[in-house]
Design an enzyme around this catalytic site. Structure first.
Site, PDB file in Angstrom:
ATOM      1  CB  CYS A 115      58.216   9.607 -32.139  1.00 14.61           C
ATOM      2  SG  CYS A 115      59.012  10.665 -33.343  1.00 14.61           S
TER       3      CYS A 115
HETATM    4  C1  UDX Z   1      54.641  12.171 -31.757  1.00 14.44           C
HETATM    5  C2  UDX Z   1      54.429  13.271 -30.719  1.00 14.44           C
HETATM    6  O1  UDX Z   1      53.073  13.681 -30.746  1.00 14.44           O
HETATM    7  C3  UDX Z   1      55.336  14.447 -31.012  1.00 14.44           C
HETATM    8  O2  UDX Z   1      55.205  15.450 -30.019  1.00 14.44           O
HETATM    9  C4  UDX Z   1      56.784  13.970 -31.033  1.00 14.44           C
HETATM   10  O3  UDX Z   1      57.651  15.000 -31.326  1.00 14.44           O
HETATM   11  C5  UDX Z   1      56.936  12.870 -32.044  1.00 14.44           C
HETATM   12  O4  UDX Z   1      56.040  11.813 -31.780  1.00 14.44           O
HETATM   13  P1  UDX Z   1      53.865  11.644 -34.219  1.00 14.44           P
HETATM   14  O5  UDX Z   1      54.649  10.406 -34.101  1.00 14.44           O
HETATM   15  O6  UDX Z   1      53.964  12.450 -35.460  1.00 14.44           O
HETATM   16  O7  UDX Z   1      54.225  12.651 -32.989  1.00 14.44           O
HETATM   17  O8  UDX Z   1      52.340  11.213 -34.056  1.00 14.44           O
HETATM   18  P2  UDX Z   1      51.094  11.538 -33.119  1.00 14.44           P
HETATM   19  O9  UDX Z   1      50.225  12.510 -33.793  1.00 14.44           O
HETATM   20  O10 UDX Z   1      51.553  11.829 -31.779  1.00 14.44           O
HETATM   21  O11 UDX Z   1      50.387  10.099 -33.149  1.00 14.44           O
HETATM   22  C6  UDX Z   1      51.114   8.979 -32.722  1.00 14.44           C
HETATM   23  C7  UDX Z   1      50.263   7.723 -32.842  1.00 14.44           C
HETATM   24  O12 UDX Z   1      49.290   7.702 -31.806  1.00 14.44           O
HETATM   25  C8  UDX Z   1      49.512   7.591 -34.159  1.00 14.44           C
HETATM   26  O13 UDX Z   1      49.562   6.251 -34.584  1.00 14.44           O
HETATM   27  C9  UDX Z   1      48.086   7.969 -33.784  1.00 14.44           C
HETATM   28  O14 UDX Z   1      47.137   7.323 -34.593  1.00 14.44           O
HETATM   29  C10 UDX Z   1      48.005   7.438 -32.357  1.00 14.44           C
HETATM   30  N1  UDX Z   1      47.023   8.136 -31.492  1.00 14.44           N
HETATM   31  C11 UDX Z   1      47.158   9.468 -31.270  1.00 14.44           C
HETATM   32  C12 UDX Z   1      46.010   7.388 -30.884  1.00 14.44           C
HETATM   33  O15 UDX Z   1      45.881   6.191 -31.070  1.00 14.44           O
HETATM   34  N2  UDX Z   1      45.132   8.045 -30.049  1.00 14.44           N
HETATM   35  C13 UDX Z   1      45.228   9.394 -29.803  1.00 14.44           C
HETATM   36  O16 UDX Z   1      44.396   9.923 -29.042  1.00 14.44           O
HETATM   37  C14 UDX Z   1      46.277  10.131 -30.435  1.00 14.44           C
END
Ligand code: UDX
Length: 437
Positions: free
Chosen positions: A277
């Site tokens: 995403c």
């Molecule tokens: C994301 C959005 O959160 C969600 O609302 C949307 O519908 C789809 O995209 P997702 O892709 O499942 O969800 O992952 P998410 O939990 O958001 O993490 C995304 C990435 O960011 C991961 O690689 C995670 O490791 C990274 N991340 C997340 C960070 O590096 N730091 C953070 O503080 C949070």
């Protein structure tokens, strides 16, 4: 009396809902609507996927999904390759994939195909029906593509067919909880009647409903993902600066995040964001901005920081142990985040690329994603435990925030050289260095 997993007994099925697209968003959406008491039909062209769903076997891993299928398939939930259910439904949610085109814009071919099919079968329906876009689509898609296609194919006017846009904000690994306990429900529509019809489907979920127009609802999805990605890239840039100054970025962002205007979430610095995403949606927004003659300086920087970040962990490794040629390096974590087997845009991929280019011998371990990564990099050594990956390693890189990694301690003594670098702040052992802390 119909039982639900949450133990509530329902007397009648509330609405008849069709969901087009049995992928990640469609399957979770359909299963949760069945849990809310609706009668739900999933429509997907893939016969194998349809058969798996009807056999109560989820074609994807998502926590809690199998239980919902076990509970509802054959009762209020079914899957089919045909659109027959649509004319008898109150609502049809379009949840098809909108993958990126090579130029970063969203590929809407499946959206167009679904709109044509829905329009064709609605030709014979007499009751009021609302078509709801749930896929992530650029602003204007529902108004300029879905509405005219459905009306043209059905030969109907928009007083018998309504339209709405209802974006999802589901996180992989936590999707069912996110559906059932959302921060808000966004419903874009052209009139109250259509919007209210969609709101009805969410009866039983307590969350504020934001009613808005179609394009604004489409843009809320992009803005939300792009802003979360921006928070992460900002934290990573802060981390890179803080590390040079010997300051712990996690302390810094905890302090900053206590300001309600900033908030404590999505400030975890590390190797960057991955998944299907954030990268896709930020690129699509950059493309969109360019097509309207805007220069998306900030959004481009969000991507630049994210693409450069993984390389830092390999530079650090080289700075600590020199030439990597022939050295065994343990990579703990392959998935783009914990609680999923999904490796799409995972930050471990550019790290693996870098290590291979430097001649390192990679021993990889991930609780769920080994086989996903093996499809791309068959030559790596895939281990079934962290200890196996660490045995004899000259260095270890932690790339995914798996909670089980918190318990790794004595296994690090199996390494030939106890050099541990975290790309995700997850370890509790002493002596680990951080990519940006
Ligand atoms: C994301 C959005 O959160 C969600 O609302 C949307 O519908 C789809 O995209 P997702 O892709 O499942 O969800 O992952 P998410 O939990 O958001 O993490 C995304 C990435 O960011 C991961 O690689 C995670 O490791 C990274 N991340 C997340 C960070 O590096 N730091 C953070 O503080 C949070």
């Amino acid at each position: 009396m119909i039982p639900t997993i949450s133990g509530v007994f329902l007397t009648v099925s509330l609405m008849k809902i069709s969901v087009v697209g049995g992928g990640y968003v469609g399957l979770v959406t359909a299963a949760c609507f069945a849990e809310l008491g609706h009668e739900v039909s999933i429509i997907d062209r893939g016969a194998a996927k349809v058969n798996a769903i009807n056999a109560k076997k989820p074609p994807i891993y998502e926590e809690g999904l199998e239980e919902l299928l076990q509970h509802h398939v054959g009762m209020r939930l079914r899957a089919s390759t045909s659109y027959d259910s649509v004319p008898f439904s109150d609502l049809t949610f379009i949840c098809v994939g909108t993958p990126p085109n090579p130029d970063g814009s969203a590929d809407l071919s499946k959206m167009k195909a679904a709109s044509r099919s829905i329009g064709s079968v609605l030709k014979n329906s007499s009751n009021y029906h609302v078509v709801v876009v749930k896929s992530t689509v650029p602003p204007g898609t529902t108004e300029n593509i879905v509405v005219p296609t459905v009306l043209q194919k059905s030969g109907k006017s928009d007083d018998t067919i309504g339209f709405a846009m209802n974006p999802e904000f589901l996180r992989e690994g936590r999707a069912i909880a996110d559906f059932m306990h959302p921060d808000r429900i966004v419903i874009g529509s052209r009139n109250l009647r259509d919007g209210d019809r969609v709101a009805e489907a969410y009866k039983g979920i307590s969350a504020p409903i934001l009613s808005t127009g179609l394009p604004a609802a489409e843009m809320i999805k992009y803005a939300s993902n792009a802003f979360l990605a921006t928070k992460i890239s900002f934290s990573n840039e802060m981390g890179n600066i803080c590390k040079k100054l010997g300051i712990d970025v996690y302390e810094v962002m905890r302090g900053a995040g206590m300001d309600k205007r900033i908030g404590p979430y999505f400030l975890d610095a590390g190797a960057g964001f991955g998944g299907s995403c954030f990268p896709k949606d930020v690129h699509a927004l950059i493309k969109l901005a360019e097509t309207v003659g805007e220069d998306p300086i900030l959004l481009r920087s969000v991507i630049d920081v994210n693409e450069k970040q993984p390389g830092r962990i390999v530079q650090l490794l080289k700075a600590r142990i020199g030439d990597l040629k022939g050295k065994r390096i343990a990579v703990l974590g392959l998935a783009f985040k914990d609680n999923t087997d999904d490796i799409r845009e995972s930050r471990s991929i550019p790290v693996i690329e870098e290590l291979l280019k430097s001649g390192a011998v990679i021993a990889a371990y991930d609780p769920m994603a080994n086989s996903s990564m093996q499809k791309i990099y068959p030559s790596l050594t895939y281990c079934s435990t962290a200890a196996d990956a660490l045995r004899g390693a000259e260095g270890c890189l932690v790339m995914t925030e798996w909670p089980e990694f918190k318990n790794i301690e004595k296994e690090f003594d199996l390494m030939a050289n106890r050099l541990i670098i975290e790309g995700r702040r997850i370890l509790s052992c002493k002596g680990a260095e951080g990519i940006c802390w």
